[in-house]
Design a protein around this motif. Structure first.
Motif, PDB file in Angstrom:
ATOM      1  N   ASP A  96      38.901  -1.802  29.683  1.00  0.00           N
ATOM      2  CA  ASP A  96      39.182  -0.883  30.870  1.00  0.00           C
ATOM      3  C   ASP A  96      40.595  -0.853  31.538  1.00  0.00           C
ATOM      4  O   ASP A  96      40.787  -1.023  32.655  1.00  0.00           O
ATOM      5  CB  ASP A  96      37.994  -1.170  31.912  1.00  0.00           C
ATOM      6  N   THR A  97      41.226   0.054  30.744  1.00  0.00           N
ATOM      7  CA  THR A  97      42.888   0.307  31.029  1.00  0.00           C
ATOM      8  C   THR A  97      43.109   1.183  31.799  1.00  0.00           C
ATOM      9  O   THR A  97      43.628   2.519  31.808  1.00  0.00           O
ATOM     10  CB  THR A  97      43.433   0.572  29.799  1.00  0.00           C
ATOM     11  N   VAL A 149      41.507  12.264  28.624  1.00  0.00           N
ATOM     12  CA  VAL A 149      42.996  12.692  27.775  1.00  0.00           C
ATOM     13  C   VAL A 149      43.970  12.621  28.525  1.00  0.00           C
ATOM     14  O   VAL A 149      45.055  11.783  28.210  1.00  0.00           O
ATOM     15  CB  VAL A 149      42.552  14.043  27.193  1.00  0.00           C
ATOM     16  N   GLU A 150      44.071  12.968  29.972  1.00  0.00           N
ATOM     17  CA  GLU A 150      45.304  12.908  30.647  1.00  0.00           C
ATOM     18  C   GLU A 150      45.537  11.521  31.227  1.00  0.00           C
ATOM     19  O   GLU A 150      44.733  10.847  31.406  1.00  0.00           O
ATOM     20  CB  GLU A 150      45.180  13.669  31.918  1.00  0.00           C
ATOM     21  N   VAL A 151      46.892  11.017  31.321  1.00  0.00           N
ATOM     22  CA  VAL A 151      47.374   9.963  31.989  1.00  0.00           C
ATOM     23  C   VAL A 151      47.260  10.000  33.407  1.00  0.00           C
ATOM     24  O   VAL A 151      47.558  11.040  33.925  1.00  0.00           O
ATOM     25  CB  VAL A 151      48.722   9.387  31.530  1.00  0.00           C
ATOM     26  N   ASN A 152      46.473   8.839  34.022  1.00  0.00           N
ATOM     27  CA  ASN A 152      46.663   8.820  35.495  1.00  0.00           C
ATOM     28  C   ASN A 152      47.920   8.228  36.463  1.00  0.00           C
ATOM     29  O   ASN A 152      48.992   8.214  35.416  1.00  0.00           O
ATOM     30  CB  ASN A 152      45.516   8.063  35.891  1.00  0.00           C
ATOM     31  N   THR A 164      48.709   5.672  37.454  1.00  0.00           N
ATOM     32  CA  THR A 164      49.377   4.371  37.214  1.00  0.00           C
ATOM     33  C   THR A 164      49.510   4.000  35.831  1.00  0.00           C
ATOM     34  O   THR A 164      49.301   2.719  35.409  1.00  0.00           O
ATOM     35  CB  THR A 164      48.313   3.518  37.685  1.00  0.00           C
ATOM     36  N   GLY A 165      49.693   5.183  34.919  1.00  0.00           N
ATOM     37  CA  GLY A 165      50.126   4.693  33.440  1.00  0.00           C
ATOM     38  C   GLY A 165      48.904   4.443  32.676  1.00  0.00           C
ATOM     39  O   GLY A 165      48.891   3.867  31.610  1.00  0.00           O
ATOM     40  N   GLY A 166      47.637   4.753  33.090  1.00  0.00           N
ATOM     41  CA  GLY A 166      46.491   4.252  32.373  1.00  0.00           C
ATOM     42  C   GLY A 166      45.458   5.614  32.236  1.00  0.00           C
ATOM     43  O   GLY A 166      46.075   6.603  32.651  1.00  0.00           O
ATOM     44  N   THR A 167      44.426   5.574  31.861  1.00  0.00           N
ATOM     45  CA  THR A 167      43.335   6.591  31.732  1.00  0.00           C
ATOM     46  C   THR A 167      42.196   6.057  32.450  1.00  0.00           C
ATOM     47  O   THR A 167      41.825   4.730  32.433  1.00  0.00           O
ATOM     48  CB  THR A 167      43.206   6.981  30.280  1.00  0.00           C
ATOM     49  N   ARG A 213      38.196  17.473  30.755  1.00  0.00           N
ATOM     50  CA  ARG A 213      39.049  16.334  30.976  1.00  0.00           C
ATOM     51  C   ARG A 213      38.948  15.388  29.733  1.00  0.00           C
ATOM     52  O   ARG A 213      39.806  14.552  29.553  1.00  0.00           O
ATOM     53  CB  ARG A 213      38.525  15.803  32.229  1.00  0.00           C
ATOM     54  N   ASP A 214      37.752  15.403  29.102  1.00  0.00           N
ATOM     55  CA  ASP A 214      37.479  14.238  28.094  1.00  0.00           C
ATOM     56  C   ASP A 214      37.751  14.934  26.608  1.00  0.00           C
ATOM     57  O   ASP A 214      37.310  16.059  26.182  1.00  0.00           O
ATOM     58  CB  ASP A 214      36.263  13.591  28.331  1.00  0.00           C
ATOM     59  N   LEU A 215      37.676  13.915  25.773  1.00  0.00           N
ATOM     60  CA  LEU A 215      37.381  14.231  24.142  1.00  0.00           C
ATOM     61  C   LEU A 215      36.079  14.447  24.072  1.00  0.00           C
ATOM     62  O   LEU A 215      35.344  13.972  24.290  1.00  0.00           O
ATOM     63  CB  LEU A 215      37.895  13.267  23.270  1.00  0.00           C
ATOM     64  N   LYS A 216      35.977  15.769  23.653  1.00  0.00           N
ATOM     65  CA  LYS A 216      34.594  16.129  23.190  1.00  0.00           C
ATOM     66  C   LYS A 216      33.916  15.473  22.096  1.00  0.00           C
ATOM     67  O   LYS A 216      34.188  15.630  20.856  1.00  0.00           O
ATOM     68  CB  LYS A 216      34.633  17.931  22.988  1.00  0.00           C
ATOM     69  N   PRO A 217      32.702  15.052  22.339  1.00  0.00           N
ATOM     70  CA  PRO A 217      31.784  14.430  21.425  1.00  0.00           C
ATOM     71  C   PRO A 217      31.350  15.183  20.482  1.00  0.00           C
ATOM     72  O   PRO A 217      30.728  16.458  20.701  1.00  0.00           O
ATOM     73  CB  PRO A 217      30.653  13.717  22.050  1.00  0.00           C
ATOM     74  N   THR A 218      31.488  14.979  19.200  1.00  0.00           N
ATOM     75  CA  THR A 218      30.892  15.906  18.046  1.00  0.00           C
ATOM     76  C   THR A 218      29.673  15.403  17.250  1.00  0.00           C
ATOM     77  O   THR A 218      28.990  16.051  16.467  1.00  0.00           O
ATOM     78  CB  THR A 218      32.032  16.398  17.017  1.00  0.00           C
TER      79      THR A 218
END
Length: 221
Positions: free
Chosen positions: A93-94, A139-142, A144-147, A184-189
């Motif tokens: 959980d980074t 997808v975007e970095v927050n 604090t250098g994480g996601t 904001r997120d990678l889309k599930p296919t």
């Protein structure tokens, strides 16, 4: 008990302890004490046998992949050992410092797979390993250098039971903002459940629809 292992079949759990190893005299005394106890005797007997299979391996840290892989192999290699196993590791959980933390986690995963393959020996040829996560990352970095928590992710299939490897199977949607899920997120296919059920069905030579209905009865097919 992990949700993936709940059902009508009897299953067990094991977590390595950091406490000092109990001496054989104490184990013998407790075994004798529980011998006539209908509730505790089978539980104690199962725990002792599992501990014997695990030997003196300790540690349940995702970054200590070699030790964890050796432990998993020791529980599966014997003729009466586990045939289906779920191994849980933490530290993924980074939310911050993802570059360094994720690199360490992936090295641990690589060491785990290598130790499992070595420990299983010839049985690796009939082994299927599924590596999955509960959720993806943004997808975007927050800041604090994480996601942060996201939607789609990746599932990896490993093992000697695979006919061929080194391939990626996906309907790649892309990372451009319009292609993202909710922007904001990678889309599930495809569903994680369908991939897992398909892999299990192929590995054991079962009907895929029957496997889906058995593993995930609440999912419409």
């Amino acid at each position: 008990m992990p949700l993936a292992l709940r059902g009508t079949m009897q299953v067990g759990t094991y977590a390595p302890s950091r406490l000092p190893q109990a001496d054989s005299d104490l184990i013998t005394r407790l075994t004798a004490m529980y011998a006539n106890d209908k509730l505790l005797h089978p539980l104690w007997d199962s725990a002792v046998k599992t501990q014997e299979l695990a030997s003196d391996i300790s540690g349940n840290n995702g970054r200590n992949g070699t030790e964890l892989g050796e432990l998993a192999a020791s529980l599966m290699f014997p003729a009466d050992g586990a045939r289906v196993m779920m191994v849980e590791t933490g530290g993924w959980d980074t939310h911050s410092g993802q570059r360094g933390r994720l690199a360490a986690q992936l090295r641990g995963l690589d060491k785990f797979a290598g130790a499992l393959r070595t420990g299983l020996g010839p049985a690796w040829a009939d082994t299927l390993v599924l590596v999955a996560t509960e959720f993806g990352r943004t997808v975007e970095v927050n800041g604090t250098g994480g996601t942060d928590h996201g939607t789609a992710s990746v599932l990896m299939l490993l093992g000697g039971g695979l006919k061929e490897g080194g391939k990626v199977s996906a309907d790649w949607p892309g990372l451009a903002t319009p292609a993202r899920y909710e922007g904001r997120d990678l889309k599930p296919t495809r569903s994680l459940e369908s991939v897992i059920a398909g892999a299990v069905a192929h590995h054991y030579g079962l009907d895929p629809m029957h496997v889906v209905g058995t593993l995930y009865p609440d999912i419409e097919t």
